[in-house]
Design a protein around this motif. Structure first.
Motif, PDB file in Angstrom:
ATOM      1  N   GLN A   1     -10.505   4.132  -1.126  1.00 45.89           N
ATOM      2  CA  GLN A   1     -10.043   2.744  -1.118  1.00 45.89           C
ATOM      3  C   GLN A   1      -9.460   2.387  -2.478  1.00 45.89           C
ATOM      4  O   GLN A   1     -10.060   2.663  -3.517  1.00 45.89           O
ATOM      5  CB  GLN A   1     -11.197   1.812  -0.778  1.00 45.89           C
ATOM      6  CG  GLN A   1     -10.753   0.398  -0.520  1.00 45.89           C
ATOM      7  CD  GLN A   1     -11.879  -0.474  -0.021  1.00 45.89           C
ATOM      8  OE1 GLN A   1     -13.032  -0.282  -0.380  1.00 45.89           O
ATOM      9  NE2 GLN A   1     -11.534  -1.435   0.814  1.00 45.89           N
TER      10      GLN A   1
ATOM     11  N   CYS B   1      -8.953   4.790  -7.237  1.00 44.96           N
ATOM     12  CA  CYS B   1      -9.580   4.597  -5.936  1.00 44.96           C
ATOM     13  C   CYS B   1     -11.057   4.949  -5.988  1.00 44.96           C
ATOM     14  O   CYS B   1     -11.512   5.660  -6.869  1.00 44.96           O
ATOM     15  CB  CYS B   1      -8.904   5.492  -4.890  1.00 44.96           C
ATOM     16  SG  CYS B   1      -7.166   5.111  -4.615  1.00 44.96           S
TER      17      CYS B   1
ATOM     18  N   THR C   1      -6.656  -1.312   0.231  1.00 46.98           N
ATOM     19  CA  THR C   1      -6.064  -0.407   1.220  1.00 46.98           C
ATOM     20  C   THR C   1      -6.825   0.912   1.240  1.00 46.98           C
ATOM     21  O   THR C   1      -7.241   1.418   0.202  1.00 46.98           O
ATOM     22  CB  THR C   1      -4.580  -0.134   0.874  1.00 46.98           C
ATOM     23  OG1 THR C   1      -3.879  -1.364   0.888  1.00 46.98           O
ATOM     24  CG2 THR C   1      -3.937   0.832   1.861  1.00 46.98           C
ATOM     25  N   TRP C   2      -6.988   1.472   2.424  1.00 45.91           N
ATOM     26  CA  TRP C   2      -7.625   2.787   2.580  1.00 45.91           C
ATOM     27  C   TRP C   2      -6.549   3.852   2.688  1.00 45.91           C
ATOM     28  O   TRP C   2      -5.557   3.680   3.414  1.00 45.91           O
ATOM     29  CB  TRP C   2      -8.505   2.819   3.822  1.00 45.91           C
ATOM     30  CG  TRP C   2      -9.816   2.147   3.607  1.00 45.91           C
ATOM     31  CD1 TRP C   2     -10.133   0.850   3.903  1.00 45.91           C
ATOM     32  CD2 TRP C   2     -10.988   2.731   3.036  1.00 45.91           C
ATOM     33  NE1 TRP C   2     -11.431   0.602   3.547  1.00 45.91           N
ATOM     34  CE2 TRP C   2     -11.980   1.738   3.013  1.00 45.91           C
ATOM     35  CE3 TRP C   2     -11.289   3.995   2.533  1.00 45.91           C
ATOM     36  CZ2 TRP C   2     -13.259   1.963   2.516  1.00 45.91           C
ATOM     37  CZ3 TRP C   2     -12.561   4.224   2.044  1.00 45.91           C
ATOM     38  CH2 TRP C   2     -13.530   3.219   2.033  1.00 45.91           C
TER      39      TRP C   2
ATOM     40  N   ALA D   1      -9.497   0.646   7.929  1.00 48.76           N
ATOM     41  CA  ALA D   1     -10.890   0.670   7.471  1.00 48.76           C
ATOM     42  C   ALA D   1     -11.782   1.316   8.528  1.00 48.76           C
ATOM     43  O   ALA D   1     -12.709   2.060   8.196  1.00 48.76           O
ATOM     44  CB  ALA D   1     -11.356  -0.752   7.161  1.00 48.76           C
TER      45      ALA D   1
END
Length: 100
Positions: free
Chosen positions: A8, A19, A40-41, A55
């Protein structure tokens, strides 16, 4: 073997993002997906983002990776990792045959 790890976005620059993943924080190359919003993933392989994912998909992938860790530790019950393991599998509609 190369496994994809969901991560993420915590901070994003033009080419790299900081991340958080199941393995801690990492710097991810954004060359293939471009700049992303915080939260954001991303599906990452070898510290490079290959795909933007939801997600929900990140949760499912992380559960599968946790199951792999458990299997390597000798576990044999995987129902805690996959909520649908205790149900009868269903064929998708397009594979079901109509009764004659």
């Amino acid at each position: 073997m190369c496994l994809g790890i969901p991560a993420q976005v915590l901070e994003c620059g033009e080419y790299y993002a900081r991340c958080r993943s199941r393995n801690g924080e990492l710097l991810v190359d954004l060359s293939l997906v471009g700049q992303q919003a915080i939260g954001t993933w991303l599906m990452t392989f070898l510290d490079a983002a290959r795909e933007v994912i939801s997600a929900e998909r990140a949760v499912a992938i992380n559960a599968a990776l946790a199951a792999l860790d458990a299997a390597q530790s000798g576990a044999t019950d995987f129902t805690a990792f996959f909520a649908d393991l205790d149900r009868e599998p269903q064929l998708p509609d397009f594979l079901r045959t109509e009764p004659s």
